[in-house]
Design a protein around this motif. Structure first.
Motif, short mmCIF file in Angstrom:
data_model
loop_
_atom_site.label_atom_id
_atom_site.label_comp_id
_atom_site.label_asym_id
_atom_site.label_seq_id
_atom_site.Cartn_x
_atom_site.Cartn_y
_atom_site.Cartn_z
N ASP A 98 15.11 0.91 9.13
CA ASP A 98 14.58 1.50 8.03
C ASP A 98 13.86 0.50 7.16
N ALA A 99 14.39 -0.46 6.92
CA ALA A 99 13.74 -1.60 6.07
C ALA A 99 12.67 -2.25 6.56
N LEU A 103 6.61 -2.67 6.45
CA LEU A 103 5.26 -2.34 7.14
C LEU A 103 4.44 -1.36 6.49
N ARG A 104 5.22 -0.20 6.27
CA ARG A 104 4.49 1.06 5.51
C ARG A 104 3.77 0.43 4.07
N GLU A 105 4.85 -0.20 3.15
CA GLU A 105 4.37 -0.47 2.06
C GLU A 105 2.89 -1.70 2.04
N ALA A 106 3.04 -2.20 3.20
CA ALA A 106 1.89 -3.33 3.35
C ALA A 106 0.60 -2.45 3.93
N HIS A 107 0.97 -1.29 4.34
CA HIS A 107 -0.33 -0.85 5.38
C HIS A 107 -0.63 -1.60 6.45
N ALA A 108 0.37 -2.07 7.14
CA ALA A 108 0.22 -3.06 7.99
C ALA A 108 -0.67 -2.39 9.19
N ARG A 114 1.99 -10.85 3.25
CA ARG A 114 1.95 -11.62 4.58
C ARG A 114 3.25 -12.16 4.97
N ILE A 115 4.09 -12.64 4.04
CA ILE A 115 5.35 -13.04 4.50
C ILE A 115 6.36 -11.86 5.11
N ARG A 116 6.56 -10.70 4.32
CA ARG A 116 7.40 -9.62 4.43
C ARG A 116 6.64 -9.24 5.91
N VAL A 117 5.39 -9.12 6.13
CA VAL A 117 4.93 -8.37 7.42
C VAL A 117 5.18 -9.24 8.39
#
Length: 183
Positions: free
Chosen positions: A81-82, A87-92, A118-121
């Motif tokens: 989920d996390a 990924l969703r929040e970054a529109h990856a 970029r770090i999160r993705v």
């Protein structure tokens, strides 16, 4: 080999970032308190693409650090989920690239996206491999009583318990002294 080289690299960076928190750092202070701290982190752990070097970027990277630290404490389904949320929040949108001497690997944000995104993705992409291989048990929090350091156990038998030799030695010395006191 447990994971692809770019996955291991992203996981190792995530650990380094996570362990800049005051409760996990060797210095006992927040090692990501200033823009200069962030610049030092990025000199040692090179990250390609846009870097703004300002307070907004620092705040966003610190938020990414907390998201990454949290994932280390989640079960496999909660981690899914996390990761999906990150990924969703970054529109990856994943794509293959090679740059800076690295062979083909995956990115999912443009190089001019904010550093924290970029770090999160990058962390999320690496965590996808960990989850798919059912190896979330290798994402660990240090077993030392007074440490919340994160680490990835990349050992063959998956038996690491401490984030560093320092924590392991300290806990072994405490156990040794306790045994001596009991005898």
């Amino acid at each position: 080999m447990l994971f692809a080289p770019d996955t291991e690299e992203a996981l190792e960076f995530a650990v380094v970032l996570a362990n800049t928190a005051a409760t996990a750092s060797r210095s006992g202070r927040d090692e990501l308190a200033t823009v200069a701290d962030l610049e030092r982190l990025l000199r040692v752990n090179v990250f390609s693409g846009r870097i703004d070097r300002d307070e907004t970027e620092l705040r966003e990277v610190r938020e990414a650090r907390e998201q990454i630290r949290e994932i280390w404490t989640l079960g496999r389904d909660e981690a899914v989920d996390a990761v999906n949320r990150m990924l969703r929040e970054a529109h990856a949108l994943p794509y293959l690239t090679r740059h800076d001497g690295s062979d083909w690997h995956m990115h999912a944000t443009e190089p001019d996206a904010p550093l924290a995104e970029r770090i999160r993705v990058e962390a999320a992409l690496a965590l996808i491999d960990v989850i798919r291989m059912n190896e979330t048990g290798r994402l660990r929090v240090c077993a030392a009583d007074d440490c919340t350091g994160r680490f990835v156990d990349l050992s063959r038998n998956g038996s690491k318990r401490f984030c560093s030799v320092r924590c392991g030695n300290r806990m072994n010395m405490i156990a040794f002294r306790a045994r001596k006191a009991d005898s």
